[in-house]
Motif scaffolding. Sequence first.
Motif, PDB file in Angstrom:
ATOM      1  N   LEU A   1      -5.183   3.737  -1.397  1.00 42.30           N
ATOM      2  CA  LEU A   1      -5.920   2.486  -1.163  1.00 42.30           C
ATOM      3  C   LEU A   1      -7.005   2.704  -0.111  1.00 42.30           C
ATOM      4  O   LEU A   1      -8.103   2.153  -0.227  1.00 42.30           O
ATOM      5  CB  LEU A   1      -4.962   1.371  -0.741  1.00 42.30           C
ATOM      6  CG  LEU A   1      -3.976   0.912  -1.815  1.00 42.30           C
ATOM      7  CD1 LEU A   1      -2.907   0.008  -1.209  1.00 42.30           C
ATOM      8  CD2 LEU A   1      -4.688   0.247  -2.986  1.00 42.30           C
TER       9      LEU A   1
ATOM     10  N   ALA B   1      -0.442  -3.450   0.951  1.00 44.15           N
ATOM     11  CA  ALA B   1      -1.723  -4.006   0.498  1.00 44.15           C
ATOM     12  C   ALA B   1      -2.450  -4.688   1.655  1.00 44.15           C
ATOM     13  O   ALA B   1      -3.649  -4.467   1.863  1.00 44.15           O
ATOM     14  CB  ALA B   1      -1.497  -4.985  -0.647  1.00 44.15           C
TER      15      ALA B   1
ATOM     16  N   ALA C   1      -6.230  -4.450   0.693  1.00 45.91           N
ATOM     17  CA  ALA C   1      -6.264  -4.299  -0.764  1.00 45.91           C
ATOM     18  C   ALA C   1      -5.840  -5.599  -1.429  1.00 45.91           C
ATOM     19  O   ALA C   1      -5.050  -6.377  -0.883  1.00 45.91           O
ATOM     20  CB  ALA C   1      -5.338  -3.161  -1.191  1.00 45.91           C
TER      21      ALA C   1
ATOM     22  N   PRO D   1      -9.997  -2.087  -2.719  1.00 45.92           N
ATOM     23  CA  PRO D   1      -8.886  -1.387  -3.375  1.00 45.92           C
ATOM     24  C   PRO D   1      -7.890  -2.394  -3.950  1.00 45.92           C
ATOM     25  O   PRO D   1      -7.779  -3.516  -3.462  1.00 45.92           O
ATOM     26  CB  PRO D   1      -8.272  -0.552  -2.261  1.00 45.92           C
ATOM     27  CG  PRO D   1      -8.763  -1.145  -0.989  1.00 45.92           C
ATOM     28  CD  PRO D   1     -10.060  -1.837  -1.291  1.00 45.92           C
ATOM     29  N   ILE D   2      -7.182  -1.963  -4.970  1.00 50.88           N
ATOM     30  CA  ILE D   2      -6.241  -2.850  -5.662  1.00 50.88           C
ATOM     31  C   ILE D   2      -4.901  -2.149  -5.785  1.00 50.88           C
ATOM     32  O   ILE D   2      -4.835  -0.993  -6.222  1.00 50.88           O
ATOM     33  CB  ILE D   2      -6.754  -3.201  -7.068  1.00 50.88           C
ATOM     34  CG1 ILE D   2      -8.141  -3.840  -7.000  1.00 50.88           C
ATOM     35  CG2 ILE D   2      -5.767  -4.109  -7.801  1.00 50.88           C
ATOM     36  CD1 ILE D   2      -8.871  -3.848  -8.321  1.00 50.88           C
TER      37      ILE D   2
ATOM     38  N   ARG E   1      -4.035  -2.323   4.184  1.00 55.18           N
ATOM     39  CA  ARG E   1      -5.164  -1.549   3.643  1.00 55.18           C
ATOM     40  C   ARG E   1      -6.255  -2.457   3.077  1.00 55.18           C
ATOM     41  O   ARG E   1      -7.140  -2.007   2.383  1.00 55.18           O
ATOM     42  CB  ARG E   1      -4.683  -0.569   2.568  1.00 55.18           C
ATOM     43  CG  ARG E   1      -3.832   0.564   3.109  1.00 55.18           C
ATOM     44  CD  ARG E   1      -4.643   1.408   4.100  1.00 55.18           C
ATOM     45  NE  ARG E   1      -3.917   2.565   4.575  1.00 55.18           N
ATOM     46  CZ  ARG E   1      -3.261   2.631   5.725  1.00 55.18           C
ATOM     47  NH1 ARG E   1      -3.204   1.591   6.518  1.00 55.18           N
ATOM     48  NH2 ARG E   1      -2.658   3.735   6.086  1.00 55.18           N
TER      49      ARG E   1
END
Length: 172
Positions: free
Chosen positions: A67, A92, A97, A6-7, A95
């Motif tokens: 995410l 982030a 990410a 994920p981003i 997760r």
Amino acid sequence: MADRPPILIVFGGLPGTGKTTVSRGLTRRLAATYLRIDAIEQTLRAGGQAIGPMGYTIANALAAENLELGRVVIADCVNPVQASREGWRKTALHRSARLVEIEVICSDVALHRQRVQSRTSDIDGLSLPTWDEIVSRQYEPWDRDHLLLDTANGSLDHLIEQAETYVRDEIG
């Protein structure tokens, strides 16, 4: 961007620089999930709630959920202080990410002011900040590498292309 982690792409910059326009364009190109702090905060205001950091807290929770689903998430916010930037970084990290940070500026002060003074809100009930409120706002320098997009230079398509190229380079 399939088969990637994920981003989380976080846009920041003063009001009126063009970050919503650029972030929406990138959202369309990447078929990403779009989160706009202004919309969240105005919904809270309309419901009689205090704002403070709550808009960012809600946006981070929504980003985390998306995410977790493996989505590309784009956050459109002023992101003016280190505390808000750290919040996105923690989201982030928690997760797993990839995080991409993009700051949008308008180096032409006269153009920036003209944009601020001529724009209208696209969110029901949202009062846009005045030029004086924008230039007197607390806005801390960024503390790590990020893409700096200057909307005084180049077309919208070129700016979105720059952002997309940067995202692709950052995620490998």
